[in-house]
Design an enzyme around this catalytic site. Structure first.
Site, PDB file in Angstrom:
ATOM      1  N   SER A 157       8.439  -0.339   2.504  1.00 50.84           N
ATOM      2  CA  SER A 157       8.739   0.859   3.280  1.00 50.84           C
ATOM      3  C   SER A 157      10.083   1.432   2.838  1.00 50.84           C
ATOM      4  O   SER A 157      10.984   0.693   2.428  1.00 50.84           O
ATOM      5  CB  SER A 157       8.796   0.531   4.767  1.00 50.84           C
ATOM      6  OG  SER A 157       9.270   1.638   5.518  1.00 50.84           O
ATOM      7  N   TYR A 170      12.570  -4.598  10.733  1.00 46.35           N
ATOM      8  CA  TYR A 170      11.510  -3.999   9.920  1.00 46.35           C
ATOM      9  C   TYR A 170      11.994  -3.733   8.497  1.00 46.35           C
ATOM     10  O   TYR A 170      11.323  -4.074   7.516  1.00 46.35           O
ATOM     11  CB  TYR A 170      11.060  -2.710  10.590  1.00 46.35           C
ATOM     12  CG  TYR A 170       9.961  -1.946   9.900  1.00 46.35           C
ATOM     13  CD1 TYR A 170       8.630  -2.362  10.006  1.00 46.35           C
ATOM     14  CD2 TYR A 170      10.243  -0.799   9.159  1.00 46.35           C
ATOM     15  CE1 TYR A 170       7.620  -1.643   9.384  1.00 46.35           C
ATOM     16  CE2 TYR A 170       9.238  -0.084   8.541  1.00 46.35           C
ATOM     17  CZ  TYR A 170       7.927  -0.506   8.657  1.00 46.35           C
ATOM     18  OH  TYR A 170       6.931   0.211   8.040  1.00 46.35           O
ATOM     19  N   LYS A 174      10.677  -5.348   5.017  1.00 42.74           N
ATOM     20  CA  LYS A 174      10.067  -4.489   4.017  1.00 42.74           C
ATOM     21  C   LYS A 174      10.791  -4.561   2.668  1.00 42.74           C
ATOM     22  O   LYS A 174      10.150  -4.516   1.606  1.00 42.74           O
ATOM     23  CB  LYS A 174      10.026  -3.050   4.519  1.00 42.74           C
ATOM     24  CG  LYS A 174       8.991  -2.820   5.620  1.00 42.74           C
ATOM     25  CD  LYS A 174       7.602  -3.215   5.175  1.00 42.74           C
ATOM     26  CE  LYS A 174       6.522  -2.731   6.135  1.00 42.74           C
ATOM     27  NZ  LYS A 174       5.164  -3.140   5.706  1.00 42.74           N
TER      28      LYS A 174
END
Length: 302
Positions: A157, A170, A174
């Protein structure tokens, strides 16, 4: 059509969003698809096998081949069962698309241990565990003389590769996935296994912040760069048997595909011998003045 004919493909998190679009396109291109989805909420709570089963039904109604799997890929046992089911059902495994994920956004000073652990578990371990069991099977097949092109596509991401406040959990997972992909490609290439990563941008239930916030009405029939289906063709290309790409990470959105450059040294200091703190006080502060061009396709404030 048929660019993935008879390729056996696992796609995790394929009950909704980008994963669903991957599954539908892969099947339309002739793949035999294992649709994995635990069916949890966006924060990872709960489970529901319905979304995965519905995707399988849609594929079969269109004449494709697919089976559902509701294992938790962030667990060792679930990942092993998933890979085994694909092999037992279709006789082989050619492609693994790691896509499953959750969100528990929180500013760093407010984030709980559970919010950190859950996101790292689902994303980073949820990529590693299926890859580990698939790679072990592929290595054994290669040593037995079965030389078939294999492909892994992981889902990173821009939150990790460019950084996004409020997503330390997150983003860390990622960026770790991107690094996992590069290292795995170096380790597994000898067995005919290619490993790449994508950082997609699309409007899904996990990425609602990407949706246009202008308030203007959109034509529902007009093409949108944030449609999740835009991401899947490049993933399908990476899954094809003759794709030459290995060890790369890409930003994919709308009609655009951008190649990331991994970490590299861009400035330096050197001397003969060991630096003193005083010397570094005089010379190292200039590192802060160096400006980076991240090349973010959505602009510096994205």
């Amino acid at each position: 059509m048929d660019t993935l004919k008879d390729r056996v493909c696992i796609i995790t998190g394929a009950g909704r969003g980008i994963g669903r679009e991957h599954a539908l396109l892969f099947a339309a291109e002739g793949a035999k698809v294992v649709v994995n989805d635990l069916g949890g909420a966006p924060d990872g709570s709960g489970s529901d096998a319905t979304p995965g089963a519905e995707v399988v039904a849609e594929i079969r109604a269109a004449g494709g081949e697919a089976i559902a799997n509701a294992d938790d890929v962030s667990t060792w046992e679930g990942a092993e069962r998933l890979v085994k089911q694909a092999i037992d059902t279709y006789g082989d495994l050619h492609v693994l698309v790691n896509n499953a994920g959750i969100l528990r956004d929180r500013m760093l000073v407010n984030m709980s241990e559970a919010e950190w652990d859950a996101v790292i578990q689902v994303h980073l371990k949820g990529h590693f565990a299926p890859l580990r069991f698939a790679a072990a099977y592929w290595r054994d097949q290669f040593k037995a003389g079965v030389r078939v092109p294999r492909s892994v596509i992981n889902t990173a991401s821009t939150s990790g590769l460019f950084g996004q406040p409020g997503q330390t959990n997150y983003g860390s997972a990622k960026s770790g996935i991107a690094t996992l992909s590069i290292i795995a490609s170096a380790e597994l290439g000898r067995y005919g296994i290619r490993v790449n990563a994508i950082a997609p941008a699309a409007a899904t239930r996990l990425t609602s912040s990407l949706v246009d916030q202008t308030g203007e009405e959109r034509d529902p029939d007009a093409w949108s760069p944030l449609d999740p289906s835009n991401v899947s063709p490049f993933v399908a290309y990476l899954a094809t048997a003759d794709c030459p790409i290995n060890g790369r990470a890409f930003f994919v959105m709308g009609g655009e595909v951008h190649l990331f450059h991994p970490w590299r040294i861009v400035d330096s200091l050197s001397k003969d011998g060991t630096w003193t703190v005083e010397e570094l006080q005089e010379q190292a502060a200039g590192f802060q003045e160096f400006t980076f061009d991240y090349g973010h396709p959505l602009g510096p404030q994205a």
